[in-house]
Design an enzyme around this catalytic site. Structure first.
Site, short mmCIF file in Angstrom:
data_model
loop_
_atom_site.label_atom_id
_atom_site.label_comp_id
_atom_site.label_asym_id
_atom_site.label_seq_id
_atom_site.Cartn_x
_atom_site.Cartn_y
_atom_site.Cartn_z
N SER A 168 0.84 -1.23 0.00
CA SER A 168 0.04 0.19 0.13
C SER A 168 0.96 1.32 0.06
CB SER A 168 -1.07 0.03 1.21
OG SER A 168 -1.78 1.16 1.24
N TYR A 199 -5.16 7.60 -6.61
CA TYR A 199 -4.16 6.89 -6.27
C TYR A 199 -4.05 6.59 -4.70
CZ TYR A 199 0.66 5.07 -5.09
OH TYR A 199 1.50 4.37 -4.75
N LYS A 203 -4.71 3.03 -2.81
CA LYS A 203 -3.92 2.52 -1.67
C LYS A 203 -4.72 2.13 -0.58
CE LYS A 203 -1.29 1.55 -4.03
NZ LYS A 203 -0.36 0.45 -4.15
#
Length: 312
Positions: A168, A199, A203
């Site tokens: 992550s 993004y 994650k």
């Protein structure tokens, strides 16, 4: 707590865990996705163990095989190529099937590949946001297809365990609140979001998936952890502007340090106690944001991803 967690992740103390602490992994079979480019190669080469069988999964056979040659020339370690394009679910299926034709066990799966900040118009082969489709959905499907091999390997492993390491990022803190399921496929609303927000959402998805995987399969020996490997010099930032790259480089660490937390989670006895945890530099347990700790959201995301891949 959120600000303190971000500071703790991005300003880590000197590491106490070292690459030399990695035990012998003779007989282990390992897959690492996305470990073939530039600085990422130099970082990940330390993950390749002596005596283990390692597959590097990536899109370009030429680039991966060149990476393998470079690793072997410098370290004496070898690896094998597995063709995988996480932005195309049919390629993900083909990669899993190819691996299962070659191997009967899988001890460690590093879901490591990722893309950051591509042009907002870019989408996957199936029309998903490129970052979420690659970073989250692609890895979910790859893991789901490999689960039978992982579960069978756990049964024959001396410790009864296998590991799934989901990379992550501290960037999940950029995304506040729930997963916005309405923008995971391309639509006008998605195009209004920033690339960094998308993004961060991908994650966040990595952590939620990792937690739900552990919840569902821990009793069968699957130790799933999520990791922020560190702010590292790599080609991940290639889509950023020159000014953004200048600012980011002020807080970046040598890429080789990124292997430390991955190795800690993926190879050590202590790593077997870290299921469902979020790990931070360098080889420490951290605290993700509140959304990442929401079990209902994790289950909701899992259900959504199951629905997306059921007809591939």
């Amino acid at each position: 707590m959120g600000i303190l967690a971000v500071i703790r992740e991005n300003l880590p103390p000197k590491p106490t865990f070292k690459v030399d602490d990695v035990p012998d992994l003779e007989g282990k079979v390992i897959i690492i996705t996305g470990a073939n480019a530039g600085e990422k190669l130099r970082q990940r080469r330390q993950v390749y163990p002596q005596h283990g069988v390692v597959y590097i999964a990536g899109r370009s056979q030429e680039r991966v095989e060149q990476a393998i040659q470079d690793i072997k020339a410098e370290t004496g370690k070898d690896a094998l190529f597995l063709k995988l394009d996480l932005a195309d679910l049919t390629s993900v299926k083909a990669a899993a099937e190819e691996f299962q034709r070659k191997e009967t066990r899988l001890d460690v799966l590093y879901n490591n590949a990722g893309v950051l900040g591509p042009p907002i118009a870019d989408v996957t082969a199936q029309g998903y946001d490129l970052q979420f489709g690659t970073n989250t959905l692609g890895h979910f499907y790859f893991t789901k297809l490999l689960l039978p091999t992982l579960l069978a390997s756990a049964k024959t492993s001396p410790d009864g365990k296998v590991r799934v390491i989901n990379v992550s990022s501290a960037a999940h803190h950029w995304h506040h609140g729930s997963i916005d399921f309405n923008i995971l496929k391309d639509c006008p609303a998605r195009k209004k979001k920033s690339g960094l927000m998308l993004y961060g959402q991908s994650k966040l998805g990595n952590i939620l998936f990792s937690n739900e995987l552990f919840r569902r399969y821990a009793h069968e020996g699957v130790i799933s952890t999520s990791i922020h490997p560190g702010n590292l010099r790599s080609d991940l930032y290639r889509h950023m502007s020159r000014i953004e790259n200048f600012v980011v480089n002020l807080i970046l660490y040598p890429s080789a340090m990124g292997a430390l937390t991955l190795l800690w989670a993926g190879t050590t006895d202590e790593g077997l106690t870290l299921g469902g945890k979020y790990l931070i530099p360098w080889a420490r347990v951290g605290t993700p944001n509140a959304s990442a700790r929401d079990p209902k959201l994790a289950e909701e995301l899992w259900t959504w991803m199951e629905e997306q891949v059921q007809n591939i």
